[in-house]
Design an enzyme around this catalytic site. Sequence first.
Site, PDB file in Angstrom:
ATOM      1  N   ASP A  38      11.223   3.576   4.584  1.00  0.00           N
ATOM      2  CA  ASP A  38      10.160   3.248   5.525  1.00  0.00           C
ATOM      3  C   ASP A  38       8.789   3.620   4.939  1.00  0.00           C
ATOM      4  O   ASP A  38       8.633   4.715   4.396  1.00  0.00           O
ATOM      5  CB  ASP A  38      10.402   4.034   6.825  1.00  0.00           C
ATOM      6  CG  ASP A  38       9.478   3.613   7.941  1.00  0.00           C
ATOM      7  OD1 ASP A  38       9.488   2.426   8.299  1.00  0.00           O
ATOM      8  OD2 ASP A  38       8.742   4.477   8.467  1.00  0.00           O
ATOM      9  N   GLU A  83      10.117  -0.610   1.715  1.00  0.00           N
ATOM     10  CA  GLU A  83       9.204  -1.317   2.611  1.00  0.00           C
ATOM     11  C   GLU A  83       7.803  -1.015   2.093  1.00  0.00           C
ATOM     12  O   GLU A  83       7.262   0.053   2.325  1.00  0.00           O
ATOM     13  CB  GLU A  83       9.328  -0.830   4.063  1.00  0.00           C
ATOM     14  CG  GLU A  83       8.447  -1.663   4.991  1.00  0.00           C
ATOM     15  CD  GLU A  83       7.885  -0.913   6.196  1.00  0.00           C
ATOM     16  OE1 GLU A  83       7.514  -1.573   7.173  1.00  0.00           O
ATOM     17  OE2 GLU A  83       7.784   0.332   6.167  1.00  0.00           O
TER      18      GLU A  83
HETATM   19  C1  GLC Z   1       7.687   0.834   9.504  1.00  0.00           C
HETATM   20  C2  GLC Z   1       8.705   0.386  10.516  1.00  0.00           C
HETATM   21  C3  GLC Z   1       8.031   0.328  11.852  1.00  0.00           C
HETATM   22  C4  GLC Z   1       7.524   1.701  12.206  1.00  0.00           C
HETATM   23  C5  GLC Z   1       6.612   2.256  11.117  1.00  0.00           C
HETATM   24  C6  GLC Z   1       6.388   3.723  11.271  1.00  0.00           C
HETATM   25  O1  GLC Z   1       6.697  -0.099   9.316  1.00  0.00           O
HETATM   26  O2  GLC Z   1       9.260  -0.812  10.122  1.00  0.00           O
HETATM   27  O3  GLC Z   1       8.884  -0.155  12.841  1.00  0.00           O
HETATM   28  O4  GLC Z   1       6.818   1.660  13.413  1.00  0.00           O
HETATM   29  O5  GLC Z   1       7.170   2.077   9.832  1.00  0.00           O
HETATM   30  O6  GLC Z   1       7.511   4.452  10.922  1.00  0.00           O
END
Ligand code: GLC
Length: 548
Positions: A206, A267
């Site tokens: 994340d 991500e």
């Molecule tokens: C990422 C997740 C999202 C979350 C954010 C904070 O972007 O995909 O859903 O709110 O991180 O952890």
Amino acid sequence: MSSWWRDAVIYQVYIRSFADGNGDGVGDVAGLRSRLPYLAALGVDALWLNPWYASPQVDAGYDVSDYRRLDPLFGDLDDAKALIQEAHAHGLRLILDIVPNHTSDQHAWFQSALAAGPGSEARARYHFRPGRGADGSEPPTDWPSIFGGPAWTRTVDADGKPGDWYLHLFAPEQPDLNWTNQQVRREFEDILRFWLDLGVDGFRIDVAHGLTKDPAFPDLASREAGGMLDAATEDHPYFDRDETLAIYEDWRRVADSYEGERVFVAEAWVADASRVARYLTSTRLHTAFNFGLLSCPWEASALRTEIDATLDVLAAVGAPPTWVLSNHDVIRHATRYGRAHTSLADARHLYGTPVDHALGERRARAAVQLINALPGGTYVYQGEELGLPEVEDLPPSVWQDPNRRYKDHDGPVRDGCRVPLPWSGDAPPFGFSPDGATAPWLPQPAEWKNRTAAAEEQEPDSTLSRYRALLRTRRDWLNRGLGASTALEWLPNAPDGVLAFRRGEVICYANLSAAPVELPAGHRVLIASEPVEGTVLPVDAAAWLVAE
Ligand code: GLC
């Protein structure tokens, strides 16, 4: 044999909305276990599960209070062990979501940091700083939270007076960890080992591009604030910084010390494919989501430019691309593609305006056929295989997305892509929960009675039936062109608005132009997103062909 993750189809399970086993209206591990046969029949290779750890659920589990326990909402460790084993028995690999940028404010570390006071070792695991101005009443920097409001919240000292501020790039309940702190680094390696020991096959990371911050804590001043979707640029104070890459070198050593191929997917919402490539060397991470395609409009030239850019830079580091159309943070692509303007930015702007659902679903089917012919892996966000649209008319009273707490947040509420799945029956909860259960945590539209998995299973032409056939065909042709080792070759002379390329023995045509196109002679259609009459590929359709 090539590595499994180089061309895997990975299904994203948004666990709280997938299937509810215990009847509390929230999806859980028991529900997921009961639906593993559905996922195996769909033909995916692996599952990525959104966070299931103990959490106050301020941000749907992205605020973790204990990384080694499951939230009771979802089950317990025994359920997790059973799931890992059963998924493997179905031939499905399992990828967890690790949240290293921030913890919950209820995490024992943050609670002890608050209690320990300024200058303490406990506070050094987070970013606590004095405020600016004579009385420290101004935040330490001008950084905004992604969810709106400032990225800093002021604490209260033991004597009741206002104290230092702490950093949270997301909600105030999600304090950012300090990744220059060795305890933080060792702890996360230990958490990775904890789950790898239990047999998981990898992690989605994340906010992978956010872990380190400029130690000088400069203001953003006039530069782009850089929300998650606005690509960050070089030398940004908190996104895509070079120091973050070293952390992943440590993580890679941990993963590589295990048998089997345990993998990472980042991500990383960074400026462009060349910045993503930095994360994907052989000593860092395996793959990253490719958000370029997800952001693109449904236009041949834009898609081709994005595909080429991705293939070019990733080939240079030997990493496979991953193609993503939707996830739990963005407006579903069946809705994006159902309007006259189809980029993600357009969708945010046009939220709630009329949509041509049939058009959107048709294009979505063509798009998934297209991405599954590209080199690399693909992701399926739960429900897209049913053609689910974004639910844009949820009443504000049911919204749970924390970004909605802030008036200055201009993005759409993310609950609209998180509505619980319809499995069967004519009325909510559509088999999502057992009989007599509490209502689903978000209401499902009544029209979804035509979109249940059970209804679509009966229909040979439904989106679900087409996904199954598509993924089956992809598997059948992996060794004859669609696998990781075969390059993509654009076909010359494709008509305007048509994407046409060859992968080994397979040719893919995607018609994004305004008129039907003639398919090349001497070929038969392996599979197409719409019925093909003779040799004519209709508008907004895609087909795979092989020589006769
Ligand atoms: C990422 C997740 C999202 C979350 C954010 C904070 O972007 O995909 O859903 O709110 O991180 O952890």
